[in-house]
Design a protein around this motif. Structure first.
Motif, PDB file in Angstrom:
ATOM      1  N   HIS A  36       0.827  -1.208   0.000  1.00 40.42           N
ATOM      2  CA  HIS A  36       0.000   0.000   0.000  1.00 40.42           C
ATOM      3  C   HIS A  36       0.861   1.258   0.000  1.00 40.42           C
ATOM      4  O   HIS A  36       0.492   2.277   0.602  1.00 40.42           O
ATOM      5  CB  HIS A  36      -0.932   0.006   1.211  1.00 40.42           C
ATOM      6  CG  HIS A  36      -1.948  -1.100   1.211  1.00 40.42           C
ATOM      7  ND1 HIS A  36      -2.931  -1.198   0.251  1.00 40.42           N
ATOM      8  CD2 HIS A  36      -2.116  -2.166   2.040  1.00 40.42           C
ATOM      9  CE1 HIS A  36      -3.675  -2.267   0.500  1.00 40.42           C
ATOM     10  NE2 HIS A  36      -3.205  -2.871   1.572  1.00 40.42           N
ATOM     11  N   ASP A  37       1.973   1.217  -0.690  1.00 40.37           N
ATOM     12  CA  ASP A  37       2.876   2.377  -0.687  1.00 40.37           C
ATOM     13  C   ASP A  37       2.234   3.619  -1.290  1.00 40.37           C
ATOM     14  O   ASP A  37       2.634   4.746  -0.977  1.00 40.37           O
ATOM     15  CB  ASP A  37       4.164   2.047  -1.445  1.00 40.37           C
ATOM     16  CG  ASP A  37       5.112   1.182  -0.619  1.00 40.37           C
ATOM     17  OD1 ASP A  37       4.806   0.941   0.568  1.00 40.37           O
ATOM     18  OD2 ASP A  37       6.153   0.753  -1.158  1.00 40.37           O
ATOM     19  N   GLY A  38       1.239   3.432  -2.152  1.00 45.47           N
ATOM     20  CA  GLY A  38       0.555   4.585  -2.727  1.00 45.47           C
ATOM     21  C   GLY A  38      -0.169   5.416  -1.689  1.00 45.47           C
ATOM     22  O   GLY A  38      -0.466   6.599  -1.930  1.00 45.47           O
ATOM     23  N   TRP A  39      -0.465   4.840  -0.519  1.00 46.86           N
ATOM     24  CA  TRP A  39      -1.154   5.579   0.533  1.00 46.86           C
ATOM     25  C   TRP A  39      -0.253   6.615   1.194  1.00 46.86           C
ATOM     26  O   TRP A  39      -0.745   7.506   1.888  1.00 46.86           O
ATOM     27  CB  TRP A  39      -1.657   4.611   1.619  1.00 46.86           C
ATOM     28  CG  TRP A  39      -2.746   3.717   1.173  1.00 46.86           C
ATOM     29  CD1 TRP A  39      -3.400   3.722  -0.033  1.00 46.86           C
ATOM     30  CD2 TRP A  39      -3.347   2.656   1.935  1.00 46.86           C
ATOM     31  NE1 TRP A  39      -4.373   2.741  -0.063  1.00 46.86           N
ATOM     32  CE2 TRP A  39      -4.355   2.071   1.126  1.00 46.86           C
ATOM     33  CE3 TRP A  39      -3.134   2.145   3.202  1.00 46.86           C
ATOM     34  CZ2 TRP A  39      -5.145   0.996   1.565  1.00 46.86           C
ATOM     35  CZ3 TRP A  39      -3.905   1.077   3.652  1.00 46.86           C
ATOM     36  CH2 TRP A  39      -4.912   0.504   2.836  1.00 46.86           C
ATOM     37  N   PHE A  40       1.050   6.509   1.019  1.00 52.82           N
ATOM     38  CA  PHE A  40       1.985   7.369   1.737  1.00 52.82           C
ATOM     39  C   PHE A  40       2.262   8.695   1.035  1.00 52.82           C
ATOM     40  O   PHE A  40       3.066   9.489   1.509  1.00 52.82           O
ATOM     41  CB  PHE A  40       3.284   6.627   2.019  1.00 52.82           C
ATOM     42  CG  PHE A  40       3.144   5.568   3.076  1.00 52.82           C
ATOM     43  CD1 PHE A  40       3.473   5.840   4.395  1.00 52.82           C
ATOM     44  CD2 PHE A  40       2.671   4.301   2.759  1.00 52.82           C
ATOM     45  CE1 PHE A  40       3.330   4.882   5.375  1.00 52.82           C
ATOM     46  CE2 PHE A  40       2.511   3.331   3.742  1.00 52.82           C
ATOM     47  CZ  PHE A  40       2.848   3.618   5.050  1.00 52.82           C
ATOM     48  N   ASP A  41       1.630   8.908  -0.106  1.00 48.24           N
ATOM     49  CA  ASP A  41       1.738  10.190  -0.806  1.00 48.24           C
ATOM     50  C   ASP A  41       0.349  10.722  -1.088  1.00 48.24           C
ATOM     51  O   ASP A  41      -0.599   9.948  -1.300  1.00 48.24           O
ATOM     52  CB  ASP A  41       2.509   9.998  -2.131  1.00 48.24           C
ATOM     53  CG  ASP A  41       3.987   9.759  -1.898  1.00 48.24           C
ATOM     54  OD1 ASP A  41       4.629  10.599  -1.271  1.00 48.24           O
ATOM     55  OD2 ASP A  41       4.467   8.700  -2.351  1.00 48.24           O
ATOM     56  N   ASP A  42       0.236  12.051  -1.054  1.00 47.53           N
ATOM     57  CA  ASP A  42      -1.059  12.666  -1.355  1.00 47.53           C
ATOM     58  C   ASP A  42      -1.458  12.358  -2.797  1.00 47.53           C
ATOM     59  O   ASP A  42      -0.640  12.421  -3.705  1.00 47.53           O
ATOM     60  CB  ASP A  42      -0.989  14.189  -1.160  1.00 47.53           C
ATOM     61  CG  ASP A  42      -0.984  14.566   0.292  1.00 47.53           C
ATOM     62  OD1 ASP A  42      -1.652  13.872   1.097  1.00 47.53           O
ATOM     63  OD2 ASP A  42      -0.302  15.544   0.644  1.00 47.53           O
ATOM     64  N   ARG A  43      -2.724  12.034  -2.920  1.00 52.72           N
ATOM     65  CA  ARG A  43      -3.243  11.749  -4.260  1.00 52.72           C
ATOM     66  C   ARG A  43      -3.562  13.048  -4.981  1.00 52.72           C
ATOM     67  O   ARG A  43      -4.126  13.953  -4.414  1.00 52.72           O
ATOM     68  CB  ARG A  43      -4.510  10.906  -4.112  1.00 52.72           C
ATOM     69  CG  ARG A  43      -5.236  10.682  -5.421  1.00 52.72           C
ATOM     70  CD  ARG A  43      -6.479   9.846  -5.189  1.00 52.72           C
ATOM     71  NE  ARG A  43      -7.521  10.281  -6.086  1.00 52.72           N
ATOM     72  CZ  ARG A  43      -8.701   9.716  -6.182  1.00 52.72           C
ATOM     73  NH1 ARG A  43      -8.978   8.703  -5.425  1.00 52.72           N
ATOM     74  NH2 ARG A  43      -9.592  10.141  -7.004  1.00 52.72           N
ATOM     75  N   SER A  44      -3.127  13.155  -6.271  1.00 53.89           N
ATOM     76  CA  SER A  44      -3.505  14.335  -7.046  1.00 53.89           C
ATOM     77  C   SER A  44      -4.973  14.269  -7.417  1.00 53.89           C
ATOM     78  O   SER A  44      -5.458  13.230  -7.780  1.00 53.89           O
ATOM     79  CB  SER A  44      -2.730  14.461  -8.306  1.00 53.89           C
ATOM     80  OG  SER A  44      -1.845  13.527  -8.521  1.00 53.89           O
ATOM     81  N   ARG A  45      -5.622  15.451  -7.266  1.00 55.56           N
ATOM     82  CA  ARG A  45      -7.062  15.468  -7.497  1.00 55.56           C
ATOM     83  C   ARG A  45      -7.395  16.476  -8.564  1.00 55.56           C
ATOM     84  O   ARG A  45      -6.674  17.388  -8.806  1.00 55.56           O
ATOM     85  CB  ARG A  45      -7.792  15.825  -6.197  1.00 55.56           C
ATOM     86  CG  ARG A  45      -7.417  14.906  -5.056  1.00 55.56           C
ATOM     87  CD  ARG A  45      -8.044  15.275  -3.751  1.00 55.56           C
ATOM     88  NE  ARG A  45      -9.437  14.950  -3.730  1.00 55.56           N
ATOM     89  CZ  ARG A  45     -10.190  15.066  -2.650  1.00 55.56           C
ATOM     90  NH1 ARG A  45      -9.672  15.492  -1.535  1.00 55.56           N
ATOM     91  NH2 ARG A  45     -11.457  14.761  -2.669  1.00 55.56           N
TER      92      ARG A  45
END
Length: 353
Positions: free
Chosen positions: A344-353
């Motif tokens: 789940h490494d994608g959870w550790f960076d803010d998602r671009s919206r």
């Protein structure tokens, strides 16, 4: 995804896990009055203490605490080391450390990455007052009393995952976000660099960020502690298991918690309700902002009738893997394991919206 949003239930049976101010010889539990009726609660501070102590029991090194101010003075303070680079609890739970010495500007602030509400009873409760006597080997017995209750207590929580292990620095004019490190604390950037940290930008501010492996581990040890939570007052008289009886957890792109009305008290005051139809409508409203599956931890034997209805209402979502139900300990430890493995490494960076 950025946040783990959840709602958690503690089942208290004939317990007094968090006490308020006593009067005379009677120990009172914490409670609030709503429409003239008593609702016992466990404060967020107490719950966070249980969580911190469980982390320590599991091997995490706690930030040392220092008391400032004499007993007779009103301005008493207690602070941790305020070192989130070294100590996981300073990182996860935040701190405020300020000195009042002249020409000393070493004020450090860290707002919490882990947010939790007050664990309020889902229904009004008639508190029981237990009367006791201490008469062993004394000529005049000592009378005492204390309150206890049985109730399901529920609270929301939110974990800001990108903020874990990430510490913003003040701007050139001294301004900064509430989770900043002062320049003095930033001197420990040397320590951070030795630990593999890097200078980066975070939500519009310069920041120091610990290596991903360390950030994964800090989130995982928090989940481990939730999976084995222990604590509470009056264990000698009212020992009780504090492992969550029920929780729901959803990975969200923003800091919105869609689970507040999924698990709550019935409007007629009849107790806990867990509504699958509400969860379905919330997930539809937040389509594109959450990631499957929604994790539900439900202890066997706890509110079985509610569980059967919940599983019936969400049969399609369960079959499709959008909702997963299991034992709270198993669900949390499995999630902690996946985070440690980097799934789940994608959870550790803010998602671009």
């Amino acid at each position: 995804m950025t946040y783990l949003a959840g709602k958690l239930v503690l089942a208290v049976e004939a317990g007094a896990p968090n006490n308020g101010r006593s009067d005379s010889t009677t120990a009172r539990v914490k409670k609030t009055r709503i429409c003239g009726r008593d609702y016992p609660y466990v404060s967020a501070q107490a719950f966070r203490r249980w969580l911190r102590d469980t982390m320590t029991a599991n091997g995490s090194v706690p930030s040392p605490t220092t008391r400032v101010g004499k007993a007779q003075q009103k301005a008493q303070k207690a602070t941790t080391a305020a070192d989130p680079i070294t100590y996981a609890d300073d990182d996860l739970f935040g701190y405020l450390k300020a000195t009042a010495k002249a020409n000393d500007e070493s004020t450090t602030v860290r707002d919490t990455a882990f947010m939790v509400g007050t664990f309020l009873s889902v229904e009004p409760v008639r508190l029981t007052e237990d009367f006791g006597v201490m008469s062993r080997d004394i000529p005049e017995p000592v009378l005492h009393a204390h309150e206890f209750y049985t109730a399901d207590l529920a609270a929301p929580f939110l974990l800001d995952i990108p903020r874990v292990g990430t510490f913003t620095l003040p701007n050139a004019n001294g301004a900064g976000r509430p989770n900043y490190l002062t320049e003095q604390a930033a001197m420990s950037i040397a320590t951070a660099a030795a630990a593999g940290a890097a200078v980066t930008s975070f939500r519009g501010h310069s920041a120091v960020r610990l290596p991903l492996a360390k950030r994964r581990e800090r989130v995982a040890i928090l989940l481990d502690a939730l999976a084995e939570l222990a604590g509470g007052a009056k264990k000698a008289l009212h020992y009780g298991d504090r492992l969550p009886a029920l929780f729901a957890l959803a990975p969200m792109a923003g800091g919105v918690n869609p689970l507040g009305f999924v698990i709550d008290g019935a409007d007629d005051g009849s107790g806990l309700q867990v509504r699958g139809d509400v969860l379905r409508r919330e997930l539809a409203a937040w389509a594109g902002e959450w990631e499957a599956p929604v994790l539900v931890g439900w202890r066997p034997g706890f509110r079985d009738t509610l569980r059967k209805q919940f599983e019936k209402d969400l049969a399609d979502e369960i079959d499709e893997g959008k909702v997963v139900i299991g034992h709270p300990r198993t669900v949390l430890l499995d999630l902690a394991g996946r985070i440690r493995r980097g799934e789940h490494d994608g959870w550790f960076d803010d998602r671009s919206r």
